[in-house]
Write a protein that holds these residues in place. Sequence first.
Motif, PDB file in Angstrom:
ATOM      1  N   UNK A   1      37.340 -22.640  -0.590  1.00 29.88           N
ATOM      2  CA  UNK A   1      38.631 -21.730  -0.813  1.00 29.88           C
ATOM      3  C   UNK A   1      38.783 -20.468  -0.357  1.00 29.88           C
ATOM      4  N   UNK A   2      37.561 -19.795   0.330  1.00 28.98           N
ATOM      5  CA  UNK A   2      37.480 -18.610   1.014  1.00 28.98           C
ATOM      6  C   UNK A   2      37.797 -18.790   2.241  1.00 28.98           C
ATOM      7  N   UNK A   3      37.706 -19.984   2.929  1.00 19.98           N
ATOM      8  CA  UNK A   3      38.012 -19.950   4.632  1.00 19.98           C
ATOM      9  C   UNK A   3      39.310 -20.274   4.980  1.00 19.98           C
ATOM     10  N   UNK A   4      39.574 -19.362   6.080  1.00 17.30           N
ATOM     11  CA  UNK A   4      40.999 -19.375   6.888  1.00 17.30           C
ATOM     12  C   UNK A   4      40.487 -19.879   8.096  1.00 17.30           C
ATOM     13  N   UNK A   5      41.150 -20.925   8.531  1.00 13.82           N
ATOM     14  CA  UNK A   5      40.736 -21.560   9.864  1.00 13.82           C
ATOM     15  C   UNK A   5      42.171 -21.183  10.816  1.00 13.82           C
ATOM     16  N   UNK A   6      41.614 -21.341  12.167  1.00 17.74           N
ATOM     17  CA  UNK A   6      42.669 -20.854  13.245  1.00 17.74           C
ATOM     18  C   UNK A   6      42.851 -19.399  13.360  1.00 17.74           C
ATOM     19  N   UNK A   7      42.202 -18.647  12.657  1.00 17.67           N
ATOM     20  CA  UNK A   7      42.471 -17.274  12.607  1.00 17.67           C
ATOM     21  C   UNK A   7      41.521 -16.627  13.563  1.00 17.67           C
ATOM     22  N   UNK A   8      41.952 -15.959  14.799  1.00 18.65           N
ATOM     23  CA  UNK A   8      40.822 -15.148  15.453  1.00 18.65           C
ATOM     24  C   UNK A   8      40.993 -13.814  15.347  1.00 18.65           C
ATOM     25  N   UNK A   9      39.708 -13.146  14.979  1.00 15.46           N
ATOM     26  CA  UNK A   9      39.609 -11.744  14.574  1.00 15.46           C
ATOM     27  C   UNK A   9      39.546 -10.989  15.944  1.00 15.46           C
ATOM     28  N   UNK A  10      40.355  -9.914  16.040  1.00 14.36           N
ATOM     29  CA  UNK A  10      40.535  -9.243  17.468  1.00 14.36           C
ATOM     30  C   UNK A  10      40.066  -7.876  17.239  1.00 14.36           C
ATOM     31  N   UNK A  11      39.532  -7.293  16.036  1.00 15.53           N
ATOM     32  CA  UNK A  11      39.084  -5.839  15.720  1.00 15.53           C
ATOM     33  C   UNK A  11      38.777  -5.695  14.496  1.00 15.53           C
ATOM     34  N   UNK A  12      37.933  -4.609  14.215  1.00  9.98           N
ATOM     35  CA  UNK A  12      37.557  -4.082  12.798  1.00  9.98           C
ATOM     36  C   UNK A  12      37.146  -2.659  12.866  1.00  9.98           C
ATOM     37  N   UNK A  13      37.584  -1.760  12.062  1.00  7.12           N
ATOM     38  CA  UNK A  13      37.405  -0.540  12.054  1.00  7.12           C
ATOM     39  C   UNK A  13      36.958   0.099  10.716  1.00  7.12           C
ATOM     40  N   UNK A  14      35.842   0.941  10.608  1.00  2.00           N
ATOM     41  CA  UNK A  14      35.717   1.546   9.440  1.00  2.00           C
ATOM     42  C   UNK A  14      36.612   2.620   9.036  1.00  2.00           C
ATOM     43  N   UNK A  15      37.147   2.721   7.754  1.00  2.00           N
ATOM     44  CA  UNK A  15      38.089   3.598   7.236  1.00  2.00           C
ATOM     45  C   UNK A  15      37.443   4.375   5.924  1.00  2.00           C
ATOM     46  N   UNK A  16      36.611   5.366   6.112  1.00  2.00           N
ATOM     47  CA  UNK A  16      36.315   6.204   4.897  1.00  2.00           C
ATOM     48  C   UNK A  16      35.155   5.271   4.066  1.00  2.00           C
ATOM     49  N   UNK A  17      35.558   4.361   3.516  1.00  4.38           N
ATOM     50  CA  UNK A  17      34.702   3.403   2.543  1.00  4.38           C
ATOM     51  C   UNK A  17      34.906   2.121   2.640  1.00  4.38           C
ATOM     52  N   UNK A  18      35.754   1.509   3.695  1.00  5.35           N
ATOM     53  CA  UNK A  18      36.097   0.027   3.556  1.00  5.35           C
ATOM     54  C   UNK A  18      36.298  -0.201   5.059  1.00  5.35           C
ATOM     55  N   UNK A  19      36.244  -1.604   5.506  1.00  2.33           N
ATOM     56  CA  UNK A  19      36.503  -2.232   6.937  1.00  2.33           C
ATOM     57  C   UNK A  19      37.997  -2.662   6.747  1.00  2.33           C
ATOM     58  N   UNK A  20      38.694  -2.331   7.815  1.00  5.42           N
ATOM     59  CA  UNK A  20      39.749  -2.834   8.175  1.00  5.42           C
ATOM     60  C   UNK A  20      39.602  -3.934   9.221  1.00  5.42           C
ATOM     61  N   UNK A  21      40.259  -5.239   8.975  1.00  2.00           N
ATOM     62  CA  UNK A  21      40.062  -6.049   9.940  1.00  2.00           C
ATOM     63  C   UNK A  21      41.296  -6.662  10.523  1.00  2.00           C
ATOM     64  N   UNK A  22      41.512  -6.646  11.694  1.00  2.04           N
ATOM     65  CA  UNK A  22      42.702  -7.526  12.620  1.00  2.04           C
ATOM     66  C   UNK A  22      42.437  -8.775  12.784  1.00  2.04           C
ATOM     67  N   UNK A  23      43.132  -9.634  12.167  1.00  2.00           N
ATOM     68  CA  UNK A  23      43.039 -11.058  12.315  1.00  2.00           C
ATOM     69  C   UNK A  23      44.331 -11.833  12.302  1.00  2.00           C
ATOM     70  N   UNK A  24      44.649 -12.700  13.249  1.00  2.00           N
ATOM     71  CA  UNK A  24      45.889 -13.309  13.153  1.00  2.00           C
ATOM     72  C   UNK A  24      47.026 -12.619  13.237  1.00  2.00           C
ATOM     73  N   UNK A  25      46.988 -11.263  13.739  1.00  2.00           N
ATOM     74  CA  UNK A  25      48.351 -10.608  13.648  1.00  2.00           C
ATOM     75  C   UNK A  25      48.409  -9.721  12.247  1.00  2.00           C
ATOM     76  N   UNK A  26      47.314  -9.745  11.311  1.00  2.00           N
ATOM     77  CA  UNK A  26      47.683  -9.009  10.239  1.00  2.00           C
ATOM     78  C   UNK A  26      46.509  -8.296   9.872  1.00  2.00           C
ATOM     79  N   UNK A  27      46.544  -7.390   8.964  1.00  2.00           N
ATOM     80  CA  UNK A  27      45.479  -6.581   8.751  1.00  2.00           C
ATOM     81  C   UNK A  27      44.883  -6.819   7.397  1.00  2.00           C
ATOM     82  N   UNK A  28      43.398  -7.066   7.210  1.00  2.00           N
ATOM     83  CA  UNK A  28      42.917  -7.369   5.898  1.00  2.00           C
ATOM     84  C   UNK A  28      41.842  -6.462   5.639  1.00  2.00           C
ATOM     85  N   UNK A  29      41.342  -5.915   4.592  1.00  2.00           N
ATOM     86  CA  UNK A  29      40.357  -4.717   4.160  1.00  2.00           C
ATOM     87  C   UNK A  29      39.444  -5.683   3.313  1.00  2.00           C
TER      88      UNK A  29
END
Length: 507
Positions: free
Chosen positions: A96-124
Amino acid sequence: MTPQYDAIVVGAGFGGMGAAIELKRLGHHDLLILEREDDLGGTWHVNRYPGLAVDIPSSTYSYSFEPNPHWSRLFAPGEELKRYAEHVADKYDLRPSMRFGVEVTGAAWRDDHWEVTAGGETVTARYLVTATGFLSMPKTPDIAGIDTFAGKVVHTAAWEPTDLTGKRVAIIGTGATAVQLIPELAKSASALTVFQRTPIWVSPKPDYRIPRAARTLFARLPFVQRAVRWLGSSILELMMISGVVHYKQLRIANRLAERWCRTHLHRQVRDPGLRRKLTPDYSFGCKRPTFSNDYFRTFTKPHVHLETATVERIDATGLVTANGRVDVDVLVLATGFDLWDTNFPAFEVIGRDGEDLGAWWRQNRFQAYEGVTVPGFPNYLSLNSPYSYSGLSYFTTIECQMTHMRRLFTAMRARNAQLFEVTRQANDEFLERMRTKVARNSVFSLGQCATAHSYYFNQHGEATLLRPTSTISAHRAASRFPVEHYKYSPIPAEAHRARLNGRRESA
């Protein structure tokens, strides 16, 4: 902003699943596991070439807490590893936690969490775990004209079912993958030419079918299988590891391993000229060795030819070397993976103060504290890191890292903290310890490795992939490292207040 997830895990192979299992044990259930491929399993999903099998005994190639009593052979075929991965995902409720066919292209630390760019969207997420594997970026050889070849080209990591009956086949590469594949290609090809740059140390493979009675015994009495696992691990440690990382102290083990492989070659290949071509001129362990009962014997077949001259170019119909040309219908690339140029890290990771992990590693040496964390990158766990690979089984590495996570997160919770970061002093001391051990004890420094062309070495000529200690030492370090080697802190007060205000407004 409140992070959407407790943690984001990049990679749904055995490393990523192990990390997710440990995070759930630690109380972090809101997980997102991102996978570039269309299903879980990592290596055992991507690789589907004929002859695919685990290249160490199956009993050691599984989680110790989730033994599989159903292996059909001592060296299980690839489809059984894939089924085992599916079993683990189902039992520990990871799908249930898995998403397939999603390529991560970047991640950045923002103060107290990570922002991850994946499949054209940003998740934290509060925590970021990268488990992209050591062997995940297929490498295509840089040979002039390869794009002009008019026949079929297939890489072992992107295998397509192909009828080779009556076909002239060439394969470039003689690493562990090729050792499994070449005997299978020879069964149907009318002519098979193997282009070898570097020969490989190959040991006999005790690949016996496991009787049903033994499998039933393993299922009913798990401690019996644990004993078999311990025995197999001990043999591998002595033969494959001790003579490599403790080369100075146990040079005799290295020499015995070489002799064992030479005897195996001599038994299967009587032609002294062919035998010379197949004999490595580098020390055992400089490059990953492997097991096979039919690899050497394949070269004695009349339709199989070993070519050791460098491929100068490829044209529409074949390959050209200093010895002439070889016309082929199918070209197979068993050229491995691009570890150091594109896989450390596999995507852009930006830490505190805008630090770029890839650039930092290349400017300051490849390094990670206990093979897991990096200074300047808070709440970040890099499972496929320099000095992380311990022992011959990948599961040794995974479980060491799971143990490290458990100790780290437990210490963080005891301090009522949500943020962690390894100190630069602890990281520097660990790096110096590892570099000293490699320089003083290992085959990488004291043996003859110049001609190995091994992926163990990075572009700077340093062997920073394997941890230069025994597996026992690695497990001990994972469970006992000083928790003071990390800085712990709560969420910054201003971020916490903003979060509370946001909740009040939404209420």
